[in-house]
Design a protein around this motif. Structure first.
Motif, PDB file in Angstrom:
ATOM      1  N   HIS A 101       0.859  -1.186   0.000  1.00 48.18           N
ATOM      2  CA  HIS A 101       0.000   0.000   0.000  1.00 48.18           C
ATOM      3  C   HIS A 101       0.899   1.241   0.000  1.00 48.18           C
ATOM      4  O   HIS A 101       1.782   1.363   0.859  1.00 48.18           O
ATOM      5  N   ALA A 102       0.675   2.131  -0.950  1.00 50.97           N
ATOM      6  CA  ALA A 102       1.591   3.252  -1.134  1.00 50.97           C
ATOM      7  C   ALA A 102       0.847   4.513  -1.556  1.00 50.97           C
ATOM      8  O   ALA A 102      -0.337   4.465  -1.910  1.00 50.97           O
ATOM      9  N   PHE A 103       1.567   5.627  -1.514  1.00 48.17           N
ATOM     10  CA  PHE A 103       1.011   6.905  -1.944  1.00 48.17           C
ATOM     11  C   PHE A 103       1.935   7.524  -2.980  1.00 48.17           C
ATOM     12  O   PHE A 103       3.078   7.881  -2.689  1.00 48.17           O
ATOM     13  N   LEU A 104       1.424   7.629  -4.191  1.00 54.67           N
ATOM     14  CA  LEU A 104       2.173   8.155  -5.320  1.00 54.67           C
ATOM     15  C   LEU A 104       2.022   9.665  -5.397  1.00 54.67           C
ATOM     16  O   LEU A 104       0.905  10.188  -5.316  1.00 54.67           O
ATOM     17  N   THR A 105       3.135  10.368  -5.541  1.00 55.43           N
ATOM     18  CA  THR A 105       3.104  11.822  -5.715  1.00 55.43           C
ATOM     19  C   THR A 105       2.881  12.150  -7.181  1.00 55.43           C
ATOM     20  O   THR A 105       3.458  11.506  -8.061  1.00 55.43           O
ATOM     21  N   ARG A 106       2.056  13.127  -7.457  1.00 54.70           N
ATOM     22  CA  ARG A 106       1.694  13.449  -8.835  1.00 54.70           C
ATOM     23  C   ARG A 106       2.917  13.781  -9.682  1.00 54.70           C
ATOM     24  O   ARG A 106       2.967  13.468 -10.873  1.00 54.70           O
ATOM     25  N   GLU A 107       3.912  14.431  -9.078  1.00 50.91           N
ATOM     26  CA  GLU A 107       5.092  14.843  -9.825  1.00 50.91           C
ATOM     27  C   GLU A 107       5.990  13.667 -10.217  1.00 50.91           C
ATOM     28  O   GLU A 107       6.876  13.814 -11.065  1.00 50.91           O
ATOM     29  N   SER A 108       5.777  12.518  -9.606  1.00 53.80           N
ATOM     30  CA  SER A 108       6.612  11.356  -9.906  1.00 53.80           C
ATOM     31  C   SER A 108       6.378  10.899 -11.343  1.00 53.80           C
ATOM     32  O   SER A 108       5.236  10.873 -11.822  1.00 53.80           O
ATOM     33  N   PRO A 109       7.444  10.501 -12.054  1.00 54.84           N
ATOM     34  CA  PRO A 109       7.272  10.002 -13.425  1.00 54.84           C
ATOM     35  C   PRO A 109       6.702   8.594 -13.422  1.00 54.84           C
ATOM     36  O   PRO A 109       6.629   7.933 -12.383  1.00 54.84           O
ATOM     37  N   GLY A 110       6.285   8.138 -14.599  1.00 54.40           N
ATOM     38  CA  GLY A 110       5.833   6.762 -14.724  1.00 54.40           C
ATOM     39  C   GLY A 110       4.345   6.560 -14.572  1.00 54.40           C
ATOM     40  O   GLY A 110       3.891   5.419 -14.410  1.00 54.40           O
ATOM     41  N   HIS A 111       3.569   7.623 -14.648  1.00 49.58           N
ATOM     42  CA  HIS A 111       2.112   7.460 -14.603  1.00 49.58           C
ATOM     43  C   HIS A 111       1.463   8.508 -15.500  1.00 49.58           C
ATOM     44  O   HIS A 111       2.039   9.553 -15.783  1.00 49.58           O
ATOM     45  N   ARG A 112       0.258   8.211 -15.946  1.00 48.10           N
ATOM     46  CA  ARG A 112      -0.492   9.148 -16.770  1.00 48.10           C
ATOM     47  C   ARG A 112      -1.988   8.908 -16.579  1.00 48.10           C
ATOM     48  O   ARG A 112      -2.404   7.829 -16.142  1.00 48.10           O
ATOM     49  N   THR A 113      -2.753   9.919 -16.883  1.00 45.06           N
ATOM     50  CA  THR A 113      -4.209   9.825 -16.782  1.00 45.06           C
ATOM     51  C   THR A 113      -4.804   9.652 -18.173  1.00 45.06           C
ATOM     52  O   THR A 113      -4.460  10.386 -19.095  1.00 45.06           O
ATOM     53  N   GLU A 114      -5.666   8.668 -18.307  1.00 45.06           N
ATOM     54  CA  GLU A 114      -6.362   8.442 -19.563  1.00 45.06           C
ATOM     55  C   GLU A 114      -7.826   8.809 -19.363  1.00 45.06           C
ATOM     56  O   GLU A 114      -8.495   8.234 -18.500  1.00 45.06           O
ATOM     57  N   GLN A 115      -8.312   9.773 -20.127  1.00 50.19           N
ATOM     58  CA  GLN A 115      -9.660  10.296 -19.919  1.00 50.19           C
ATOM     59  C   GLN A 115     -10.703   9.345 -20.512  1.00 50.19           C
ATOM     60  O   GLN A 115     -11.054   9.417 -21.677  1.00 50.19           O
ATOM     61  N   THR A 116     -11.173   8.470 -19.661  1.00 51.21           N
ATOM     62  CA  THR A 116     -12.151   7.450 -20.067  1.00 51.21           C
ATOM     63  C   THR A 116     -13.538   7.696 -19.482  1.00 51.21           C
ATOM     64  O   THR A 116     -14.498   7.028 -19.847  1.00 51.21           O
TER      65      THR A 116
END
Length: 270
Positions: free
Chosen positions: A169-184
């Motif tokens: 269980h973790a908390f990802l910071t928005r500024e961290s690389p390696g993630h993106r939002t897909e508008q679905t």
């Protein structure tokens, strides 16, 4: 905190948000300015010090006027509520979360995913142990508050030991690389929540933001996990209770003006 004039504005904007498929920006700004996002944080840390029951009462009032707004805000409030209950019990491992919330950070949830029959306790997202933390790879659905979250609470499975898989269980910071939002997201009646998908492509979370590493399945139910279920599920139920109450009240009001031609009287007699 939720003044009547605020609630009236929320109610007036709700249909526009849904029609335009738009995030509840104005509602969110008002709630943030009023301190609503920190109502569950203990007073000692600068918050509103509301208990689970008190938060649910406020959420019920909000949801009666603008259910999508309340539903999305629940994602943030349940993280602060979990951290607050742990803190009051003497577990300060998430004190940083409460401090972040008071500073204005916005928390969201990355739990839902395809192929998982038991959310939170199992995961199709992978959590790979690397130097200084974990990398997460997977697809999270229903990431409400997608346009504004700054901290995403998520979980993934570490299968480095196949005989003893673990949930991280973790908390990802928005500024961290390696993630993106897909508008679905385009769900009628809930569009304002902007619950888009979050794609994790080796997103890194340092050890300092790892909340728990527990056995997969029921064996991983500790106070943290139980608190997640308590705050999240009661929060959802509260929102839908208020929505049902609103629907009933509107029905009772409108039926008085609907008349039966055959009986020449109001349909309210039903």
């Amino acid at each position: 905190i939720l003044r009547d004039d605020m609630l009236s504005r929320f109610a007036a904007r709700a249909p526009d948000y849904d029609r335009d498929n738009r995030f509840f920006e104005e509602d969110f700004a008002e709630l943030r300015a009023a301190g609503y996002l920190s109502i569950a944080v203990p007073a000692e840390l600068g918050g509103g010090d509301l208990s689970l029951a008190q938060v649910m009462r406020e959420q019920r009032r909000l949801a009666y006027h603008a259910a999508p707004t309340a539903l999305a805000i629940n994602m943030h409030l349940y993280w602060t509520g979990v951290a607050a209950d742990l803190w009051r019990s003497g577990d300060t491992s998430l004190e940083w979360l409460l401090e972040d919330a008071v500073k204005g950070e916005v928390f969201a949830a990355g739990h839902a995913e395809g192929g998982t029959d038991i959310p939170v306790l199992l995961s199709t997202t992978t959590a790979q142990r690397v130097a200084g933390g974990y990398r997460f790879t997977g697809r999270k659905s229903f990431s409400s508050l997608s346009p504004v979250w700054t901290r995403l609470g998520l979980h993934g499975m570490d299968t480095s030991d196949p005989a003893a898989p673990r949930i991280v269980h973790a908390f990802l910071t928005r500024e961290s690389p390696g993630h993106r939002t897909e508008q679905t997201w385009d769900v009628m009646g809930m569009r304002a929540t902007r619950s888009d998908d979050t794609i994790l492509e080796g997103a890194f979370v340092p050890d300092s933001r790892i909340a728990r590493v527990v056995p997969a399945g029921a064996a991983g139910i500790d106070q943290f996990v139980l608190s997640v279920f308590a705050w999240a599920m009661l929060g959802f139920g509260t929102v839908y209770h208020a929505l049902a109450r609103r629907a009933l009240d509107l029905t009772l009001e409108s039926v008085k003006s609907k008349r039966s031609i055959a009986l020449s009287r109001s349909m309210a007699y039903h």
